[in-house]
Design a protein around this motif. Structure first.
Motif, PDB file in Angstrom:
ATOM      1  N   TYR A 175       0.828  -1.206   0.000  1.00  0.00           N
ATOM      2  CA  TYR A 175       0.000   0.000   0.000  1.00  0.00           C
ATOM      3  C   TYR A 175       0.864   1.258   0.000  1.00  0.00           C
ATOM      4  O   TYR A 175       0.627   2.190  -0.779  1.00  0.00           O
ATOM      5  N   ASP A 176       1.873   1.293   0.863  1.00  0.00           N
ATOM      6  CA  ASP A 176       2.747   2.462   0.949  1.00  0.00           C
ATOM      7  C   ASP A 176       3.480   2.717  -0.363  1.00  0.00           C
ATOM      8  O   ASP A 176       3.550   3.853  -0.848  1.00  0.00           O
ATOM      9  N   SER A 204       2.689   1.636  -3.392  1.00  0.00           N
ATOM     10  CA  SER A 204       1.750   1.941  -4.463  1.00  0.00           C
ATOM     11  C   SER A 204       1.249   3.382  -4.363  1.00  0.00           C
ATOM     12  O   SER A 204       1.195   4.107  -5.363  1.00  0.00           O
ATOM     13  N   LYS A 205       0.892   3.797  -3.169  1.00  0.00           N
ATOM     14  CA  LYS A 205       0.394   5.161  -2.971  1.00  0.00           C
ATOM     15  C   LYS A 205       1.468   6.191  -3.303  1.00  0.00           C
ATOM     16  O   LYS A 205       1.188   7.227  -3.922  1.00  0.00           O
ATOM     17  N   THR A 206       2.707   5.896  -2.914  1.00  0.00           N
ATOM     18  CA  THR A 206       3.804   6.830  -3.130  1.00  0.00           C
ATOM     19  C   THR A 206       4.201   6.929  -4.589  1.00  0.00           C
ATOM     20  O   THR A 206       4.417   8.022  -5.121  1.00  0.00           O
ATOM     21  N   LYS A 245      -2.632   7.544  -5.171  1.00  0.00           N
ATOM     22  CA  LYS A 245      -3.693   6.928  -4.368  1.00  0.00           C
ATOM     23  C   LYS A 245      -4.911   6.511  -5.183  1.00  0.00           C
ATOM     24  O   LYS A 245      -5.722   5.710  -4.724  1.00  0.00           O
ATOM     25  N   THR A 271      -3.183   0.588  -6.069  1.00  0.00           N
ATOM     26  CA  THR A 271      -3.297   1.191  -4.740  1.00  0.00           C
ATOM     27  C   THR A 271      -4.651   0.876  -4.122  1.00  0.00           C
ATOM     28  O   THR A 271      -4.748   0.573  -2.928  1.00  0.00           O
ATOM     29  N   SER A 272      -5.692   0.933  -4.935  1.00  0.00           N
ATOM     30  CA  SER A 272      -7.044   0.655  -4.446  1.00  0.00           C
ATOM     31  C   SER A 272      -7.153  -0.764  -3.898  1.00  0.00           C
ATOM     32  O   SER A 272      -7.712  -0.982  -2.810  1.00  0.00           O
ATOM     33  N   ARG A 276      -5.173  -0.993  -0.687  1.00  0.00           N
ATOM     34  CA  ARG A 276      -5.879  -0.290   0.392  1.00  0.00           C
ATOM     35  C   ARG A 276      -6.991  -1.171   0.962  1.00  0.00           C
ATOM     36  O   ARG A 276      -7.189  -1.230   2.182  1.00  0.00           O
ATOM     37  N   LEU A 303      -8.209   4.946   5.883  1.00  0.00           N
ATOM     38  CA  LEU A 303      -8.311   4.239   4.606  1.00  0.00           C
ATOM     39  C   LEU A 303      -9.682   4.454   3.976  1.00  0.00           C
ATOM     40  O   LEU A 303      -9.798   4.652   2.756  1.00  0.00           O
ATOM     41  N   GLU A 356      -9.883   8.016   2.742  1.00  0.00           N
ATOM     42  CA  GLU A 356      -9.154   8.178   1.489  1.00  0.00           C
ATOM     43  C   GLU A 356      -9.981   7.678   0.315  1.00  0.00           C
ATOM     44  O   GLU A 356     -10.029   8.329  -0.748  1.00  0.00           O
ATOM     45  N   SER A 357     -10.629   6.542   0.478  1.00  0.00           N
ATOM     46  CA  SER A 357     -11.485   6.012  -0.585  1.00  0.00           C
ATOM     47  C   SER A 357     -12.620   6.985  -0.910  1.00  0.00           C
ATOM     48  O   SER A 357     -12.951   7.211  -2.073  1.00  0.00           O
TER      49      SER A 357
END
Length: 220
Positions: free
Chosen positions: A90-91, A93-95, A99, A104-105, A108, A127, A130-131
Protein backbone atom coordinates in the motif's frame (compact mmCIF):
# COMPACT_ATOMS: atom_id res chain seq x y z
CA UNK A 1 4.47 -18.63 7.38
CA UNK A 2 5.11 -16.22 4.54
CA UNK A 3 8.32 -16.47 2.58
CA UNK A 4 9.71 -12.96 2.69
CA UNK A 5 12.75 -12.58 0.50
CA UNK A 6 14.17 -9.36 1.93
CA UNK A 7 16.77 -11.06 4.10
CA UNK A 8 18.00 -13.68 1.65
CA UNK A 9 21.58 -13.67 0.47
CA UNK A 10 22.17 -12.87 -3.18
CA UNK A 11 23.72 -16.31 -3.68
CA UNK A 12 20.41 -17.89 -2.68
CA UNK A 13 18.52 -16.11 -5.44
CA UNK A 14 17.78 -18.11 -8.61
CA UNK A 15 19.26 -16.86 -11.87
CA UNK A 16 16.29 -15.03 -13.27
CA UNK A 17 15.83 -13.78 -16.81
CA UNK A 18 12.96 -11.69 -18.21
CA UNK A 19 11.82 -14.71 -20.24
CA UNK A 20 11.75 -17.01 -17.22
CA UNK A 21 9.95 -14.37 -15.18
CA UNK A 22 7.31 -13.96 -17.89
CA UNK A 23 6.70 -17.70 -17.95
CA UNK A 24 6.16 -17.91 -14.19
CA UNK A 25 3.84 -14.87 -14.26
CA UNK A 26 1.67 -16.68 -16.83
CA UNK A 27 1.63 -19.80 -14.66
CA UNK A 28 0.57 -17.77 -11.62
CA UNK A 29 -2.21 -16.06 -13.58
CA UNK A 30 -3.49 -19.40 -14.90
CA UNK A 31 -3.53 -20.88 -11.40
CA UNK A 32 -5.39 -17.83 -10.07
CA UNK A 33 -8.02 -18.04 -12.83
CA UNK A 34 -8.66 -21.63 -11.76
CA UNK A 35 -8.82 -20.55 -8.10
CA UNK A 36 -5.84 -22.76 -7.28
CA UNK A 37 -4.62 -20.32 -4.68
CA UNK A 38 -1.89 -22.42 -3.10
CA UNK A 39 -0.35 -22.98 -6.50
CA UNK A 40 -0.74 -19.30 -7.34
CA UNK A 41 1.00 -18.41 -4.08
CA UNK A 42 3.90 -20.72 -4.87
CA UNK A 43 4.39 -19.14 -8.29
CA UNK A 44 3.76 -15.69 -6.81
CA UNK A 45 6.54 -16.12 -4.26
CA UNK A 46 8.90 -17.06 -7.10
CA UNK A 47 7.82 -13.98 -9.03
CA UNK A 48 8.26 -11.83 -5.94
CA UNK A 49 11.85 -13.05 -5.53
CA UNK A 50 12.55 -12.63 -9.24
CA UNK A 51 11.27 -9.07 -9.45
CA UNK A 52 13.39 -8.14 -6.44
CA UNK A 53 16.42 -9.59 -8.18
CA UNK A 54 15.72 -7.84 -11.50
CA UNK A 55 14.23 -4.50 -10.48
CA UNK A 56 14.35 -1.69 -7.97
CA UNK A 57 11.80 -1.97 -5.17
CA UNK A 58 9.93 1.11 -6.39
CA UNK A 59 9.55 -0.28 -9.92
CA UNK A 60 5.90 -0.42 -11.03
CA UNK A 61 6.19 -4.10 -11.91
CA UNK A 62 7.53 -4.96 -8.47
CA UNK A 63 4.61 -3.15 -6.84
CA UNK A 64 2.13 -4.84 -9.17
CA UNK A 65 3.45 -8.34 -8.51
CA UNK A 66 3.58 -7.70 -4.76
CA UNK A 67 -0.09 -6.71 -4.90
CA UNK A 68 -0.98 -9.80 -6.94
CA UNK A 69 0.76 -12.08 -4.45
CA UNK A 70 -1.11 -10.44 -1.57
CA UNK A 71 -4.39 -11.05 -3.42
CA UNK A 72 -3.51 -14.74 -3.74
CA UNK A 73 -2.94 -14.94 0.03
CA UNK A 74 -6.24 -13.17 0.63
CA UNK A 75 -8.17 -15.60 -1.56
CA UNK A 76 -6.48 -18.49 0.22
CA UNK A 77 -7.67 -17.11 3.58
CA UNK A 78 -4.09 -16.44 4.68
CA UNK A 79 -3.97 -12.65 4.65
CA UNK A 80 -2.71 -12.33 8.23
CA UNK A 81 0.46 -14.21 7.28
CA UNK A 82 1.59 -11.36 5.04
CA UNK A 83 0.30 -8.34 6.98
CA UNK A 84 3.66 -6.46 6.83
CA UNK A 85 3.77 -6.97 3.06
CA UNK A 86 0.21 -5.64 2.74
CA UNK A 87 1.31 -2.43 4.42
CA UNK A 88 4.43 -2.24 2.25
CA UNK A 89 2.42 -2.77 -0.94
CA UNK A 90 0.00 0.00 0.00
CA UNK A 91 2.75 2.46 0.95
CA UNK A 92 4.78 1.80 -2.20
CA UNK A 93 1.75 1.94 -4.46
CA UNK A 94 0.39 5.16 -2.97
CA UNK A 95 3.80 6.83 -3.13
CA UNK A 96 4.88 5.76 -6.61
CA UNK A 97 1.60 5.09 -8.46
CA UNK A 98 -0.77 7.48 -6.71
CA UNK A 99 -3.69 6.93 -4.37
CA UNK A 100 -6.19 6.70 -7.25
CA UNK A 101 -4.33 3.90 -9.06
CA UNK A 102 -6.11 0.54 -9.27
CA UNK A 103 -3.14 -1.24 -7.66
CA UNK A 104 -3.30 1.19 -4.74
CA UNK A 105 -7.04 0.65 -4.45
CA UNK A 106 -6.63 -3.12 -4.17
CA UNK A 107 -3.82 -2.78 -1.62
CA UNK A 108 -5.88 -0.29 0.39
CA UNK A 109 -8.80 -2.75 0.55
CA UNK A 110 -6.49 -5.57 1.66
CA UNK A 111 -4.93 -3.36 4.35
CA UNK A 112 -8.41 -2.41 5.54
CA UNK A 113 -9.25 -6.10 5.93
CA UNK A 114 -6.06 -6.65 7.93
CA UNK A 115 -6.85 -3.74 10.26
CA UNK A 116 -10.44 -4.88 10.81
CA UNK A 117 -9.42 -8.50 11.47
CA UNK A 118 -6.89 -7.25 14.04
CA UNK A 119 -9.44 -4.82 15.55
CA UNK A 120 -7.29 -1.82 14.64
CA UNK A 121 -10.31 0.34 14.00
CA UNK A 122 -8.60 3.71 14.38
CA UNK A 123 -6.05 2.74 11.74
CA UNK A 124 -8.83 1.62 9.40
CA UNK A 125 -10.65 4.97 9.43
CA UNK A 126 -8.13 6.94 7.28
CA UNK A 127 -8.31 4.24 4.61
CA UNK A 128 -12.08 4.67 4.28
CA UNK A 129 -11.70 8.45 4.28
CA UNK A 130 -9.15 8.18 1.49
CA UNK A 131 -11.49 6.01 -0.58
CA UNK A 132 -14.26 8.56 -0.09
CA UNK A 133 -12.02 11.43 -1.14
CA UNK A 134 -11.49 9.84 -4.55
CA UNK A 135 -15.19 9.80 -5.45
CA UNK A 136 -16.93 12.40 -7.57
CA UNK A 137 -20.38 13.98 -7.57
CA UNK A 138 -22.36 11.58 -9.72
CA UNK A 139 -24.91 8.83 -9.17
CA UNK A 140 -22.57 5.81 -9.52
CA UNK A 141 -20.13 7.34 -7.04
CA UNK A 142 -22.99 8.21 -4.69
CA UNK A 143 -23.76 4.48 -4.39
CA UNK A 144 -20.13 3.87 -3.44
CA UNK A 145 -20.27 6.74 -0.95
CA UNK A 146 -23.19 5.08 0.82
CA UNK A 147 -21.09 1.97 1.38
CA UNK A 148 -18.05 3.87 2.65
CA UNK A 149 -20.14 6.15 4.88
CA UNK A 150 -21.78 3.11 6.47
CA UNK A 151 -18.31 1.75 7.21
CA UNK A 152 -17.28 5.07 8.76
CA UNK A 153 -20.50 5.21 10.80
CA UNK A 154 -19.68 1.81 12.32
CA UNK A 155 -16.02 2.62 12.89
CA UNK A 156 -16.79 5.93 14.60
CA UNK A 157 -19.31 4.15 16.79
CA UNK A 158 -16.84 1.43 17.80
CA UNK A 159 -14.19 4.05 18.62
CA UNK A 160 -16.61 6.34 20.50
CA UNK A 161 -16.15 9.27 18.13
CA UNK A 162 -19.73 10.49 18.40
CA UNK A 163 -19.35 13.88 16.75
CA UNK A 164 -17.65 12.35 13.69
CA UNK A 165 -20.36 9.68 13.64
CA UNK A 166 -23.04 12.39 13.68
CA UNK A 167 -21.49 14.16 10.68
CA UNK A 168 -21.21 10.86 8.85
CA UNK A 169 -24.86 9.98 9.48
CA UNK A 170 -25.96 13.40 8.23
CA UNK A 171 -23.99 12.86 5.02
CA UNK A 172 -25.44 9.37 4.74
CA UNK A 173 -28.98 10.69 5.18
CA UNK A 174 -28.45 13.43 2.59
CA UNK A 175 -27.16 11.04 -0.07
CA UNK A 176 -29.78 8.40 0.70
CA UNK A 177 -32.47 11.04 0.22
CA UNK A 178 -31.33 11.45 -3.38
CA UNK A 179 -32.27 7.85 -4.11
CA UNK A 180 -35.34 7.17 -1.98
CA UNK A 181 -36.74 10.60 -1.16
CA UNK A 182 -37.03 12.52 2.08
CA UNK A 183 -39.39 10.28 4.02
CA UNK A 184 -39.08 8.45 7.31
CA UNK A 185 -39.91 4.97 6.06
CA UNK A 186 -37.07 4.68 3.55
CA UNK A 187 -34.55 6.42 5.80
CA UNK A 188 -35.67 4.90 9.08
CA UNK A 189 -32.49 3.00 9.96
CA UNK A 190 -30.30 6.06 9.40
CA UNK A 191 -32.74 8.27 11.33
CA UNK A 192 -32.79 5.84 14.27
CA UNK A 193 -28.98 5.73 14.35
CA UNK A 194 -28.83 9.52 14.23
CA UNK A 195 -31.41 9.76 17.03
CA UNK A 196 -29.36 7.40 19.20
CA UNK A 197 -26.27 9.46 18.45
CA UNK A 198 -27.99 12.68 19.54
CA UNK A 199 -29.14 11.01 22.74
CA UNK A 200 -25.62 9.79 23.54
CA UNK A 201 -24.30 13.30 22.94
CA UNK A 202 -27.18 14.76 24.95
CA UNK A 203 -28.18 16.96 22.06
CA UNK A 204 -31.85 17.36 22.95
CA UNK A 205 -32.63 20.22 20.51
CA UNK A 206 -31.18 18.28 17.56
CA UNK A 207 -33.05 15.16 18.65
CA UNK A 208 -36.36 16.99 18.94
CA UNK A 209 -35.90 18.67 15.56
CA UNK A 210 -35.20 15.29 13.95
CA UNK A 211 -38.38 13.87 15.44
CA UNK A 212 -40.37 16.87 14.18
CA UNK A 213 -38.97 16.72 10.63
CA UNK A 214 -39.86 13.05 10.22
CA UNK A 215 -42.99 13.09 12.41
CA UNK A 216 -41.66 10.43 14.77
CA UNK A 217 -42.18 9.94 18.48
CA UNK A 218 -39.16 8.22 20.01
CA UNK A 219 -37.97 8.67 23.56
CA UNK A 220 -34.41 9.74 24.13
Amino acid sequence: MSHLAFGQEQTEQPKWTEKKLGTVIILAEKAAKKHKWLQAIRYGEEIFSAVQALNHYTDARYIQQLKNLNVYYDNAGRLKEVAPRIMRAYDLSKTHLGKAHETTSVSRKLLFKVFISNKKYMEAIPLVQESLSLLGDNKPDDFKKLSYLKQLHSLYGITDQLQQQEHTLLRLLKINNRFVGNNAKDNLEIIKDLARNYCLQRKAPEFNLLMAIYDLNYDC
